[in-house]
Design a protein around this motif. Structure first.
Motif, PDB file in Angstrom:
ATOM      1  N   TRP A  93       0.266 -16.581  12.004  1.00 37.76           N
ATOM      2  CA  TRP A  93       0.481 -17.259  10.733  1.00 37.76           C
ATOM      3  C   TRP A  93       0.606 -16.296   9.561  1.00 37.76           C
ATOM      4  O   TRP A  93       1.506 -16.399   8.730  1.00 37.76           O
ATOM      5  CB  TRP A  93      -0.643 -18.260  10.470  1.00 37.76           C
ATOM      6  CG  TRP A  93      -0.719 -19.356  11.493  1.00 37.76           C
ATOM      7  CD1 TRP A  93       0.174 -19.606  12.502  1.00 37.76           C
ATOM      8  CD2 TRP A  93      -1.742 -20.339  11.622  1.00 37.76           C
ATOM      9  NE1 TRP A  93      -0.235 -20.690  13.257  1.00 37.76           N
ATOM     10  CE2 TRP A  93      -1.410 -21.159  12.735  1.00 37.76           C
ATOM     11  CE3 TRP A  93      -2.912 -20.609  10.919  1.00 37.76           C
ATOM     12  CZ2 TRP A  93      -2.206 -22.223  13.143  1.00 37.76           C
ATOM     13  CZ3 TRP A  93      -3.704 -21.680  11.319  1.00 37.76           C
ATOM     14  CH2 TRP A  93      -3.345 -22.472  12.421  1.00 37.76           C
ATOM     15  N   ILE A  94      -0.321 -15.337   9.449  1.00 34.80           N
ATOM     16  CA  ILE A  94      -0.267 -14.390   8.328  1.00 34.80           C
ATOM     17  C   ILE A  94       0.995 -13.533   8.412  1.00 34.80           C
ATOM     18  O   ILE A  94       1.607 -13.209   7.388  1.00 34.80           O
ATOM     19  CB  ILE A  94      -1.537 -13.514   8.294  1.00 34.80           C
ATOM     20  CG1 ILE A  94      -2.745 -14.380   7.905  1.00 34.80           C
ATOM     21  CG2 ILE A  94      -1.377 -12.349   7.317  1.00 34.80           C
ATOM     22  CD1 ILE A  94      -4.055 -13.617   7.814  1.00 34.80           C
ATOM     23  N   CYS A  95       1.390 -13.174   9.614  1.00 32.37           N
ATOM     24  CA  CYS A  95       2.599 -12.362   9.791  1.00 32.37           C
ATOM     25  C   CYS A  95       3.805 -13.051   9.177  1.00 32.37           C
ATOM     26  O   CYS A  95       4.517 -12.471   8.345  1.00 32.37           O
ATOM     27  CB  CYS A  95       2.826 -12.103  11.285  1.00 32.37           C
ATOM     28  SG  CYS A  95       4.395 -11.302  11.677  1.00 32.37           S
ATOM     29  N   PHE A  96       4.060 -14.306   9.549  1.00 32.91           N
ATOM     30  CA  PHE A  96       5.247 -15.003   9.053  1.00 32.91           C
ATOM     31  C   PHE A  96       5.078 -15.408   7.596  1.00 32.91           C
ATOM     32  O   PHE A  96       6.052 -15.434   6.836  1.00 32.91           O
ATOM     33  CB  PHE A  96       5.554 -16.208   9.944  1.00 32.91           C
ATOM     34  CG  PHE A  96       6.264 -15.825  11.212  1.00 32.91           C
ATOM     35  CD1 PHE A  96       7.640 -15.785  11.255  1.00 32.91           C
ATOM     36  CD2 PHE A  96       5.550 -15.464  12.332  1.00 32.91           C
ATOM     37  CE1 PHE A  96       8.310 -15.414  12.412  1.00 32.91           C
ATOM     38  CE2 PHE A  96       6.199 -15.085  13.503  1.00 32.91           C
ATOM     39  CZ  PHE A  96       7.584 -15.051  13.544  1.00 32.91           C
ATOM     40  N   GLY A  97       3.848 -15.717   7.180  1.00 32.35           N
ATOM     41  CA  GLY A  97       3.615 -16.002   5.770  1.00 32.35           C
ATOM     42  C   GLY A  97       3.924 -14.802   4.899  1.00 32.35           C
ATOM     43  O   GLY A  97       4.501 -14.927   3.813  1.00 32.35           O
ATOM     44  N   THR A  98       3.558 -13.613   5.380  1.00 30.08           N
ATOM     45  CA  THR A  98       3.823 -12.377   4.642  1.00 30.08           C
ATOM     46  C   THR A  98       5.315 -12.097   4.536  1.00 30.08           C
ATOM     47  O   THR A  98       5.836 -11.780   3.457  1.00 30.08           O
ATOM     48  CB  THR A  98       3.138 -11.185   5.325  1.00 30.08           C
ATOM     49  OG1 THR A  98       1.728 -11.405   5.384  1.00 30.08           O
ATOM     50  CG2 THR A  98       3.427  -9.889   4.583  1.00 30.08           C
ATOM     51  N   ILE A  99       5.996 -12.201   5.656  1.00 33.58           N
ATOM     52  CA  ILE A  99       7.434 -11.906   5.681  1.00 33.58           C
ATOM     53  C   ILE A  99       8.200 -12.824   4.733  1.00 33.58           C
ATOM     54  O   ILE A  99       9.027 -12.370   3.928  1.00 33.58           O
ATOM     55  CB  ILE A  99       7.977 -12.024   7.122  1.00 33.58           C
ATOM     56  CG1 ILE A  99       7.387 -10.913   7.998  1.00 33.58           C
ATOM     57  CG2 ILE A  99       9.502 -11.962   7.130  1.00 33.58           C
ATOM     58  CD1 ILE A  99       7.693 -11.073   9.480  1.00 33.58           C
ATOM     59  N   VAL A 100       7.913 -14.120   4.812  1.00 30.74           N
ATOM     60  CA  VAL A 100       8.613 -15.083   3.959  1.00 30.74           C
ATOM     61  C   VAL A 100       8.298 -14.830   2.492  1.00 30.74           C
ATOM     62  O   VAL A 100       9.192 -14.775   1.635  1.00 30.74           O
ATOM     63  CB  VAL A 100       8.237 -16.527   4.354  1.00 30.74           C
ATOM     64  CG1 VAL A 100       8.768 -17.520   3.326  1.00 30.74           C
ATOM     65  CG2 VAL A 100       8.768 -16.858   5.744  1.00 30.74           C
ATOM     66  N   THR A 101       7.021 -14.645   2.172  1.00 27.38           N
ATOM     67  CA  THR A 101       6.609 -14.430   0.775  1.00 27.38           C
ATOM     68  C   THR A 101       7.245 -13.160   0.211  1.00 27.38           C
ATOM     69  O   THR A 101       7.759 -13.151  -0.918  1.00 27.38           O
ATOM     70  CB  THR A 101       5.074 -14.327   0.670  1.00 27.38           C
ATOM     71  OG1 THR A 101       4.492 -15.536   1.174  1.00 27.38           O
ATOM     72  CG2 THR A 101       4.636 -14.124  -0.768  1.00 27.38           C
ATOM     73  N   PHE A 102       7.222 -12.092   0.965  1.00 26.56           N
ATOM     74  CA  PHE A 102       7.758 -10.813   0.499  1.00 26.56           C
ATOM     75  C   PHE A 102       9.255 -10.920   0.191  1.00 26.56           C
ATOM     76  O   PHE A 102       9.711 -10.506  -0.888  1.00 26.56           O
ATOM     77  CB  PHE A 102       7.514  -9.729   1.544  1.00 26.56           C
ATOM     78  CG  PHE A 102       8.145  -8.402   1.223  1.00 26.56           C
ATOM     79  CD1 PHE A 102       7.587  -7.565   0.272  1.00 26.56           C
ATOM     80  CD2 PHE A 102       9.308  -7.993   1.855  1.00 26.56           C
ATOM     81  CE1 PHE A 102       8.166  -6.337  -0.039  1.00 26.56           C
ATOM     82  CE2 PHE A 102       9.898  -6.779   1.561  1.00 26.56           C
ATOM     83  CZ  PHE A 102       9.323  -5.951   0.606  1.00 26.56           C
ATOM     84  N   PHE A 103      10.023 -11.490   1.114  1.00 25.43           N
ATOM     85  CA  PHE A 103      11.478 -11.515   0.928  1.00 25.43           C
ATOM     86  C   PHE A 103      11.892 -12.502  -0.162  1.00 25.43           C
ATOM     87  O   PHE A 103      12.914 -12.303  -0.823  1.00 25.43           O
ATOM     88  CB  PHE A 103      12.179 -11.812   2.254  1.00 25.43           C
ATOM     89  CG  PHE A 103      12.287 -10.600   3.136  1.00 25.43           C
ATOM     90  CD1 PHE A 103      13.165  -9.575   2.826  1.00 25.43           C
ATOM     91  CD2 PHE A 103      11.478 -10.465   4.251  1.00 25.43           C
ATOM     92  CE1 PHE A 103      13.256  -8.443   3.626  1.00 25.43           C
ATOM     93  CE2 PHE A 103      11.555  -9.339   5.058  1.00 25.43           C
ATOM     94  CZ  PHE A 103      12.442  -8.313   4.749  1.00 25.43           C
TER      95      PHE A 103
END
Length: 533
Positions: free
Chosen positions: A508-518
């Motif tokens: 969850w944190i992995c995909f949350g980070t990727i989406v938020t960053f981009f």
């Protein structure tokens, strides 16, 4: 009172007296918020290391990790520890230096300098809500020991109402004792008591492991015979089903909790979120005199995670073998209670008291750090910004102490609610609950911090807040949260598309980070940012 019970009670009482006394003594002579929050940056690195270990090893770990091995009968959970080492190296070289350069008390002050106050407010609020829920949710775990002790003393298992009152009463007692030295002693009291608590926790776990092994007739041969032998798959799993192909095969991997990919990728993002953007963890790192010693304590804590996790998983596996060899009709239905049941009924007098002290040590260690971090973040990010902008050092010190008191009250409320839910649903597993709370929001935090630290001209207040919201929504959908909430009321909001994986918490944190960053870097920084010299 039974003589054996008196000895165990004396050991436990001695622990409480020593911890509170040390906490009050170490936290004396505080004059301002810097003393309370950072210990004047004079804490030795090895004490910071012990404090990190104590904060990571909650009562949820003490019972939840053995419960995972007791249920799964393997070491696949250990795969998540692999990524924590890589993550700590990344955190130590990406995050720690900027925090020291900006001389922050609350790490969210960095976001004020980089983007502005709105981004800081959003991140600080996310931290406080998430940390309050996560720490409160695992606080009830230490009360499991008292509920089982009640059964041992009276000979009858408490009903649901009695169990709830035992949990709530124990929670209140733990919070009050911890709040006393945390409120008056600040971060110095937290770290030095954490050192004692980490020693008790690790020592008691090793004692339990040795006694369990010696209690199994036939030793390793019996263990291997009952378990069926040990193979690489008991530690390393890919989650890739050979019967599936293409996207279906990868999709299935995301839907399994413990795989080597979740350990090396998902766990890396989890640890970067908890150790890079969580005031609770970072604050103790900032008490070290300089960046070099802060990095040393952080990286070594990652190396310590593997033997600690292995020890608690071994306890769970040996518990399964032990109760196969010694069937016990009174064994609790919940795997979370199995280790505590063994402590109360099989441990020798005195050592039983030590193990109970270890349980409370893990609960109090993680609680004290959470209270200190929450109070510091509130005082620095909100009190001094909005409530009393011209507060003196003494006024801020009083504010942070009162904030500690009020967060203690809120912890009790969250823990009591969690106790009710766990009592009603006894088969709930602790580890997924604790880690999943972070999973919904810490990807948004980590993504915004990455946008600030890894870029110089991308991201602004509007874009960051939008990115955090989108990141949360994506994680909610990937985890099935909307349908999970609706199911409580007997409803279903939508049907998950067959191509979309229902991801387990390590991702969850992995995909949350990727989406938020981009999403965040789609927006250009709208003001000049001048890093400190």
């Amino acid at each position: 009172m039974d003589g054996r019970l008196a000895i165990d009670s004396a050991v436990l009482l001695l622990y409480f007296v020593i911890i509170v006394s040390i906490g009050l003594y170490m936290g004396r002579k505080e004059e301002n918020l810097k003393d309370f929050a950072l210990g004047a940056r004079q804490i030795p690195w090895w004490a910071v290391l012990a404090s990190l270990i104590a904060a990571e090893t909650s009562a949820g770990t003490f019972f939840g990790t053995p419960g995972e091995a007791f249920t799964l009968r393997n070491y696949t959970y250990l795969q998540l520890a692999f990524g924590t080492i890589l993550a700590r190296i990344l955190v130590s070289y990406i995050f720690i230096k900027p925090y020291y350069d900006y001389k922050v008390y609350s790490i969210y002050e960095y976001l004020t300098a980089r983007f502005g106050v709105p981004t800081k407010n959003a991140a600080s609020a996310v931290f406080m809500i998430t940390r309050l829920l996560a720490s409160g949710a695992r606080l009830y775990v230490a009360a499991i020991a008292l509920a089982l002790a009640y059964e041992m003393i009276t000979g009858t298992r408490p009903n649901q109402t009695q169990t709830l009152w035992i949990y709530v009463g124990a929670t209140i007692a733990i919070v009050i004792l911890t709040a006393i030295y945390t409120t008056l002693g600040g971060i110095k009291a937290v770290i030095w008591t954490d050192l004692i608590q980490a020693s008790i926790m690790i020592g008691s776990a090793l004692v339990a492991l040795g006694l369990l092994y010696s209690a199994i007739p036939g030793g390793f041969h019996e263990i291997a015979q009952r378990h069926g032998g040990f193979h690489l798959s008991d530690l390393i799993t890919t989650g890739l089903d050979p019967a599936k192909h293409g996207w279906d095969r990868i999709k299935g991997m995301f839907e399994i909790e413990y795989t080597i990919f979740a350990g090396l990728i998902g766990s890396t993002f989890i640890t970067m979120g908890t150790h890079g953007t969580d005031q609770d963890m970072v604050q103790r790192m900032l008490t070290a005199p300089d960046v070099r010693r802060s990095r040393r304590s952080l990286i070594l804590s990652g190396l310590a995670d593997i033997p600690i996790a292995f020890t608690f998983l071994s306890i769970g596996l040996l518990l399964w073998v032990y109760y196969q060899a010694h069937p016990d009709p009174a064994l609790p239905k919940s795997p979370n209670e199995t280790f505590c049941h063994f402590i109360l009924y099989q441990m020798p007098v005195g050592l039983r008291g030590l193990l109970l002290a270890g349980i409370f040590a893990t609960a109090m260690g993680s609680l004290s750090t959470a209270l200190n971090a929450l109070a510091t973040s509130f005082t620095r990010d909100w009190y001094e910004t909005y409530i009393h902008r011209n507060a003196t050092g003494g006024e801020s010190l009083r504010a942070v102490r009162w904030a500690t008191v009020w967060f203690s009250v809120l912890m009790i409320l969250v823990a009591s609610t969690t106790s009710y839910l766990v009592i009603v649903h006894p088969k709930v597993r602790i580890i997924p609950i604790v880690l999943s709370i972070f999973g919904y929001t810490y990807g948004s935090l980590l993504g915004v911090f990455f946008a600030g630290i890894l870029t110089k001209s991308r991201g602004n207040n509007f874009g960051n807040i939008l990115a955090m919201i989108i990141g949360f929504i994506v994680v909610a959908i990937l985890s099935g949260l909307p349908n999970g909430i609706a199911s409580i009321f007997g409803a279903k909001l939508y049907t998950q598309p067959s191509w979309l994986p229902l991801m387990e918490f390590p991702w969850w944190i992995c995909f949350g980070t990727i989406v938020t960053f981009f999403v965040a870097i789609l927006f250009r920084t709208d003001r000049e940012h001048r890093p400190p010299a």
